[in-house]
Design a protein around this motif. Structure first.
Motif, PDB file in Angstrom:
ATOM      1  N   GLY A 182       0.788  -1.219   0.000  1.00 58.73           N
ATOM      2  CA  GLY A 182       0.000   0.000   0.000  1.00 58.73           C
ATOM      3  C   GLY A 182       0.822   1.272   0.000  1.00 58.73           C
ATOM      4  O   GLY A 182       0.366   2.306  -0.476  1.00 58.73           O
ATOM      5  N   ASN A 183       2.047   1.216   0.515  1.00 55.61           N
ATOM      6  CA  ASN A 183       2.903   2.404   0.573  1.00 55.61           C
ATOM      7  C   ASN A 183       3.663   2.642  -0.733  1.00 55.61           C
ATOM      8  O   ASN A 183       4.471   3.554  -0.824  1.00 55.61           O
ATOM      9  CB  ASN A 183       3.880   2.318   1.747  1.00 55.61           C
ATOM     10  N   GLY A 184       3.414   1.803  -1.740  1.00 53.79           N
ATOM     11  CA  GLY A 184       4.081   1.953  -3.027  1.00 53.79           C
ATOM     12  C   GLY A 184       5.310   1.089  -3.205  1.00 53.79           C
ATOM     13  O   GLY A 184       5.872   1.031  -4.304  1.00 53.79           O
ATOM     14  N   ALA A 185       5.750   0.411  -2.157  1.00 57.75           N
ATOM     15  CA  ALA A 185       6.904  -0.483  -2.269  1.00 57.75           C
ATOM     16  C   ALA A 185       6.529  -1.713  -3.091  1.00 57.75           C
ATOM     17  O   ALA A 185       5.374  -2.145  -3.103  1.00 57.75           O
ATOM     18  CB  ALA A 185       7.397  -0.906  -0.887  1.00 57.75           C
ATOM     19  N   VAL A 186       7.521  -2.262  -3.764  1.00 56.75           N
ATOM     20  CA  VAL A 186       7.354  -3.470  -4.562  1.00 56.75           C
ATOM     21  C   VAL A 186       8.527  -4.389  -4.250  1.00 56.75           C
ATOM     22  O   VAL A 186       9.677  -3.941  -4.221  1.00 56.75           O
ATOM     23  CB  VAL A 186       7.343  -3.145  -6.080  1.00 56.75           C
ATOM     24  N   VAL A 187       8.240  -5.667  -4.012  1.00 60.49           N
ATOM     25  CA  VAL A 187       9.299  -6.652  -3.805  1.00 60.49           C
ATOM     26  C   VAL A 187       9.244  -7.633  -4.978  1.00 60.49           C
ATOM     27  O   VAL A 187       8.247  -8.299  -5.190  1.00 60.49           O
ATOM     28  CB  VAL A 187       9.150  -7.396  -2.464  1.00 60.49           C
ATOM     29  N   ARG A 188      10.349  -7.646  -5.734  1.00 59.11           N
ATOM     30  CA  ARG A 188      10.453  -8.544  -6.890  1.00 59.11           C
ATOM     31  C   ARG A 188      11.510  -9.598  -6.592  1.00 59.11           C
ATOM     32  O   ARG A 188      12.586  -9.282  -6.078  1.00 59.11           O
ATOM     33  CB  ARG A 188      10.876  -7.771  -8.140  1.00 59.11           C
ATOM     34  N   THR A 189      11.196 -10.835  -6.934  1.00 61.37           N
ATOM     35  CA  THR A 189      12.142 -11.934  -6.770  1.00 61.37           C
ATOM     36  C   THR A 189      12.481 -12.490  -8.142  1.00 61.37           C
ATOM     37  O   THR A 189      11.589 -12.787  -8.940  1.00 61.37           O
ATOM     38  CB  THR A 189      11.552 -13.041  -5.874  1.00 61.37           C
ATOM     39  N   TYR A 190      13.779 -12.615  -8.408  1.00 64.17           N
ATOM     40  CA  TYR A 190      14.285 -13.128  -9.669  1.00 64.17           C
ATOM     41  C   TYR A 190      15.219 -14.298  -9.394  1.00 64.17           C
ATOM     42  O   TYR A 190      15.963 -14.286  -8.416  1.00 64.17           O
ATOM     43  CB  TYR A 190      15.101 -12.072 -10.414  1.00 64.17           C
ATOM     44  N   SER A 191      15.218 -15.283 -10.291  1.00 60.38           N
ATOM     45  CA  SER A 191      16.212 -16.344 -10.216  1.00 60.38           C
ATOM     46  C   SER A 191      17.094 -16.277 -11.452  1.00 60.38           C
ATOM     47  O   SER A 191      16.650 -15.877 -12.532  1.00 60.38           O
ATOM     48  CB  SER A 191      15.547 -17.725 -10.099  1.00 60.38           C
ATOM     49  N   ARG A 192      18.357 -16.645 -11.277  1.00 59.10           N
ATOM     50  CA  ARG A 192      19.309 -16.570 -12.383  1.00 59.10           C
ATOM     51  C   ARG A 192      18.954 -17.607 -13.442  1.00 59.10           C
ATOM     52  O   ARG A 192      18.641 -18.744 -13.138  1.00 59.10           O
ATOM     53  CB  ARG A 192      20.735 -16.823 -11.897  1.00 59.10           C
ATOM     54  N   LYS A 193      19.005 -17.170 -14.688  1.00 56.24           N
ATOM     55  CA  LYS A 193      18.836 -18.092 -15.815  1.00 56.24           C
ATOM     56  C   LYS A 193      20.150 -18.814 -16.011  1.00 56.24           C
ATOM     57  O   LYS A 193      21.178 -18.186 -16.201  1.00 56.24           O
ATOM     58  CB  LYS A 193      18.487 -17.306 -17.087  1.00 56.24           C
ATOM     59  N   ARG A 194      20.125 -20.104 -15.950  1.00 58.67           N
ATOM     60  CA  ARG A 194      21.367 -20.892 -16.139  1.00 58.67           C
ATOM     61  C   ARG A 194      21.311 -21.634 -17.438  1.00 58.67           C
ATOM     62  O   ARG A 194      20.356 -22.035 -17.939  1.00 58.67           O
ATOM     63  CB  ARG A 194      21.559 -21.890 -14.993  1.00 58.67           C
TER      64      ARG A 194
END
Length: 194
Positions: A182-194
């Protein structure tokens, strides 16, 4: 094989701090909703001395049992007289200048950082390794990073300390999840492409 996860906070223009590395402008986004997320998903990423006043020092580790941080990140705790900022995990500080640890619970990695990280990743454990700032350390370990968890806050710094300081190299990652707050924060999770 354990993952090395770069769990980092940044502005929407990709800076983890101002030109001096100060990230205090991002602290105001630590509201109740975001705190509950950290408490539920990543409690071990909060320093021990910060967990005690919040009454969460007994929360078990969920993802990580080992932390690697750079000298500048560690110096923030030392300035406050805290020599073991993540006492609830095994602690490593990558530094070519700090030759002796001020605390028996903190091991200094002065040489062959990549080799030591590979050893930690090869350990048999249900937990991963948390890479905690800064940009030079992340740049040195960019090829070893298996996962990015990027907490983006809705501010623009314009310039400052980037997420990575390294030579030019393209590394591909796959988006695994996005969580908005709600405060505008975004948490993105990425995994390395191998």
């Amino acid at each position: 094989m354990r993952k090395l996860t770069y769990f980092i906070a940044c502005s929407i223009d990709g800076f983890i701090g101002d030109p001096d590395g100060d990230a205090s402008a991002m602290l105001r986004f630590m509201d109740a909703e975001f705190f509950e997320f950290l408490k539920a998903e990543h409690p071990e990423t909060m320093p021990t001395h910060g967990r005690r006043p919040l009454g969460i020092e007994d929360l078990p580790n969920k993802r990580f049992d080992t932390i690697i941080q750079g000298r500048a990140s560690y110096d923030l705790a030392l300035k406050d007289g805290v020599t073991s900022p993540y006492a609830h995990m095994r602690q490593y500080v990558a530094s070519r200048t700090l030759r002796e640890s001020p605390d028996p619970e903190v091991e200094i990695i002065a040489e062959d950082l990549v080799g030591r990280v590979r050893e930690l990743k090869a350990e048999d454990s249900a937990f991963d390794v948390y890479l905690c700032g800064g940009s030079r350390l992340a740049g040195e370990l960019i090829d070893e990073i298996d996962e990015l968890v990027i907490k983006s806050y809705p501010i623009v710094l314009g310039s400052g300390m980037p997420m990575f300081r390294s030579g030019f190299a393209v590394g591909e990652f796959t988006l695994e999840s996005v969580r908005t707050f709600g405060n505008g924060a975004v948490v993105r999770t990425y995994s390395r492409k191998r």
